[in-house]
Design an enzyme around this catalytic site. Structure first.
Site, mmCIF file in Angstrom:
data_model
loop_
_atom_site.group_PDB
_atom_site.id
_atom_site.type_symbol
_atom_site.label_atom_id
_atom_site.label_comp_id
_atom_site.label_asym_id
_atom_site.label_seq_id
_atom_site.Cartn_x
_atom_site.Cartn_y
_atom_site.Cartn_z
ATOM 1 N N CYS A 1 0.836 -1.198 0.000
ATOM 2 C CA CYS A 1 0.000 0.000 0.000
ATOM 3 C C CYS A 1 0.873 1.251 0.000
ATOM 4 O O CYS A 1 0.611 2.211 -0.734
ATOM 5 C CB CYS A 1 -0.903 0.019 1.232
ATOM 6 N N ASP B 1 32.898 22.484 16.874
ATOM 7 C CA ASP B 1 33.290 23.878 17.050
ATOM 8 C C ASP B 1 33.706 24.016 18.515
ATOM 9 O O ASP B 1 33.228 23.264 19.366
ATOM 10 C CB ASP B 1 32.103 24.788 16.720
#
Length: 820
Positions: A84, A502
């Site tokens: 489906c 960072d």
């Protein structure tokens, strides 16, 4: 066949632009007309073979303009298996202007990516309806709580199962009672007789198929007529075959070969009943899988006490406006995002960030809707409501992640596209082989084997294997403060080989702080700190703010300052309590003739540690060296140790000077440092790390990190960072604690392991049991598989997959550091 598409085009400002877009579109093969409406900024094109909406968009882009894209969300009903899902996706992707579609079997939703203006949500819903399923548009802005619909589905399936069970039990006892209790068949024969026995079974089984079992026929038969069979079609065919054969054996036994007039009403009835039981359990489990959204939406209070025209009144939260003042009493939930204007309290944010400890909150601090106030009373000014509110954004992120499709699903889609037709073909082949080579009664054996093949096949399990795990895994992530904005990030993060960070604001606090203060003999620490704070009180330098904060924390009140002066590149000076105070670097001391030899070794050691050393002098005499640094966040070293334990390499990408960066890397145990990188150079640094190590996850919090977050396979934003970083990332750590990176890696690996278990079960189940149902063991003395047992196995298969996915609700939190 001619098609028409309307696209929204950005960047057109004059008739010349319109003409350029029209000519670019008209030049494509198959385009019969292209018209631009400059006022509406739209392009309407009619075309035939050789061109599609994507080609039009690419032509517009080459002409220097941009076709806008948008997402539409649909609710799809009637899907029962992976076939489906594939059918709905193919129908949507074939529609002009649609660039992609992801359909989620677990929550019954579809997300459609399309060019703006190419289709309305209603038109897309009609596309799904033409494919054989009910669909309607969903409001993309409003948080979607599917719990009510799931509860209705579960109640309907339970009701159908109980009705079927009540009707099937007599059929089963009449047909199979003799196998369990001796003498039952003799009792039936001497009381109601065989004919009445079969008629009763016929009547009850017919009611089972026509009433609680009608859902299989209502969905399965139309799909069969469309030559697009699904799971319902298999059940409908299997149950009908058993019922039809038994009906003929009951009312026209002479039509059948001698000795084959057996009835299988109990098989047809039990098939439907067991599969309804499976769907009831599946609906219940799917409801638990999607509980995270319901919990998040449930955090929002329904009313708030708002000050209007000097009076406090209770209003629905939906009526709050930006700028409203809301009174918050002890124990209440915060109604909307805002800024505290009065009062002080402790706010429990654990349900949003995963932080266990409440956060002290006072005037000027931010409060977030859905969090819980402690014992204090607060007033706050509303800053965000509706879709812009943090809770709404979180719900939307989790919902989008749960509806996402992982790359691993592509393989499943290819298999399931042909699965149901292949099963039907296998059933026909099984029927033929048994008719040709089977023992007597040939027809009965052939029918049993073919029906068992139809019934035991379970594309439901294959369709649920991935999306259910995504739903539960991303929901669990939300509970831990890990917001996966995209479902595929769950898979990509599990594949990462290196995690790059960072530095500022990610591994460190993001602001300088006083870390060391070493005095010469006989000098009091408080005296030095008070004088340093006094002289820095007139400065705006970050170092000044660090010293002032340290003095405040230690109760060293700054004294009045006279003759304050900034000595550029060196430091500051001034008179404090009658003493001339110098505060600055070694060059300042040398210029003023201050002997720094007693503390030079200490200052050098601090510099090696990545700190910025300063000297303080009173009336020309050295009194102390101070060190200021951006302190490492608590738990950062444990995070790096955990990532290493998980087999990941670590890197730090920063604009800091090499010595400082290397010092922090040594402290934390980071493998590789890329220092002195300009903001625009972070993307190059990420690419270099990818080339060296492979798939990379990048962790950052600032605007300058956004390009690197987008370049990495997985971008991870610290939730306390900027909105730009958060919107660019694939994963958001709501608590702001980088330790969440390790939790996210382990959650992603656990989820992917769960998905592989589900897929292994779903595929292995079908590969092993379909041949068994076909009777492959019979020639070797093995048993034939009853259609009833096949139905039980099929019903259990989906339940097993969903239940396995639900184990993720208990995943994490995991230990950090070097612990295992």
């Amino acid at each position: 066949m001619s098609q028409s598409t309307t696209l929204q085009v950005e960047g057109m400002s004059c008739a010349s632009c319109a003409g350029r877009v029209e000519r670019a579109a008209a030049a494509l093969p198959g385009v019969t007309s292209a018209n631009v409406n400059l006022a509406m900024k739209t392009l309407n094109a009619e075309y035939g073979e050789g061109t599609d909406a994507r080609s039009l968009a690419e032509a517009v882009a080459k002409a220097g303009y941009q076709v806008e894209t948008e997402d539409t969300r649909l609710e799809v009903e009637g899907m029962t298996c992976a076939s489906c899902v594939g059918r709905v996706e193919r129908a949507l992707k074939a529609y002009p202007g649609v660039t992609g579609a992801e359909v989620n079997l677990a929550d019954g939703s579809a997300v459609v990516h399309l060019y703006s203006g190419a289709a309305t949500p209603t038109e897309l819903a009609q596309v799904v309806q033409r494919a054989g399923y009910d669909a309607h548009p969903l409001d993309t802005g409003a948080p979607r709580d599917a719990s009510l619909k799931r509860n209705e589905e579960m109640a309907a399936q339970r009701r159908a199962f109980l009705i079927a069970l009540g009707l099937t039990l007599p059929v089963f006892l009449l047909a199979m009672g003799a196998h369990f209790v001796p003498g039952v068949q003799h009792l039936i024969d001497t009381t109601i007789g065989q004919t009445a026995d079969r008629v009763i079974q016929f009547a009850l089984t017919t009611i089972v198929l026509a009433w609680p079992g009608r859902q299989f026929f209502r969905h399965g038969v139309p799909m069969l007529l469309r030559a697009a069979p699904d799971m319902n079609s298999l059940v409908a065919l299997g149950a009908t075959a058993a019922w039809a054969y038994s009906t003929v054996a009951t009312f026209a036994p002479g039509v059948l070969p001698a000795g084959t007039d057996h009835v299988y009403f109990e098989a047809a009835a039990v098939i439907v009943t067991l599969i309804l039981l499976g769907r009831t359990l599946e609906a219940r489990a799917k409801g638990q899988a999607g509980a995270a959204i319901s919990k998040l939406i449930g955090l929002a209070p329904t009313t708030a006490r708002v000050v209007r025209q000097g009076k406090a009144i209770d209003l629905p939260v939906a009526e709050l406006r930006e700028g409203d003042i809301v009174e918050l009493r002890p124990g209440e939930r915060v109604a909307a995002d805002g800024e505290v204007t009065e009062g002080r309290s402790w706010i429990d944010r654990s349900m949003l960030t995963g932080e266990p400890a409440p956060v002290e909150t006072g005037v000027g601090d931010e409060v977030v809707g859905g969090t819980v106030n402690g014992e204090g009373a607060l007033s706050f000014r509303v800053t965000r409501t509706g879709e812009a509110a943090t809770l709404s954004r979180i719900v939307r992120m989790v919902s989008d992640a749960q509806g996402g499709k992982l790359p691993i699903q592509a393989m499943v889609d290819k298999v399931t596209m042909w699965f149901v037709p292949a099963v039907m073909a296998a059933a026909l082949v099984t029927l033929g082989i048994w008719l040709i080579f089977g023992p007597a009664p040939v027809l009965a054996h052939a029918l049993v084997a073919a029906v068992a093949v139809l019934i035991i096949a379970c594309p439901c399990a294959m369709g649920l294997a991935t999306p259910t795990s995504i739903m539960v895994g991303s929901g669990r992530g939300a509970e831990l403060g890990l917001l996966f904005r995209k479902g595929e990030a769950l898979q990509r993060l599990s594949e990462a080989q290196v995690v790059a960070f960072d530095k500022t604001g990610t591994l460190t606090e993001g602001h300088p702080a006083l870390t060391d203060l070493v005095t010469t003999a006989g000098v009091d620490r408080a005296t030095v700190l008070s004088a340093a704070a006094a002289i820095e009180a007139k400065s705006e330098h970050p170092v000044a703010r660090a010293l002032l904060k340290a003095a405040e924390q230690e109760g060293a009140a700054p004294a009045p300052v006279e003759d304050f002066a900034v000595i550029a590149g060196h430091g500051v000076s001034g008179t404090v309590s009658g003493r001339r105070v110098l505060l600055g670097n070694a060059r300042l001391m040398q210029r003023e003739g201050v002997d720094i030899a007693p503390l030079t070794d200490t200052a050098n050691r601090l510099a090696v540690e990545g700190k910025t050393p300063l000297y303080a002098a009173f009336d020309g005499a050295l009194v102390a060296t101070l060190a200021v640094a951006d302190p490492v966040k608590d738990g950062a070293a444990e995070l790096i140790a955990t990532l290493h334990r998980l087999g990941l390499k670590t890197a730090m990408v920063t604009g800091d000077a090499e010595p400082t960066a290397q010092a922090i890397a040594r402290t934390l145990g980071i493998d590789k440092v890329v220092a002195e990188v300009l903001p625009e150079g972070k993307v190059d640094a990420v690419k270099a790390l990818q080339a060296e190590h492979g798939a990379l996850a990048f962790v950052g919090d600032g605007i300058n990190d956004a390009p690197a977050l987008a370049t990495a396979e997985t971008g991870i934003a610290i939730g306390t960072g900027t909105d730009v970083a958060i919107e660019t990332a694939d994963l958001v750590l709501m608590s702001g604690d980088p330790a969440g990176v390790a939790q996210a890696v382990q959650l992603s690996r656990t989820t992917m392991r769960n998905i592989r278990q589900n897929l292994g079960w779903a595929f292995g189940y079908n590969v092993v049991l379909i041949p068994v149902a076909a009777g492959i063991l019979a020639p070797f003395g093995g048993p034939m598989l009853s259609p009833m047992l096949a139905a039980a196995a099929m019903a259990a298969s989906s339940v097993i997959v969903v239940s396995n996915a639900l184990r993720l609700k208990r995943a994490g939190p995991w230990p950090t550091g070097n612990r295992t």
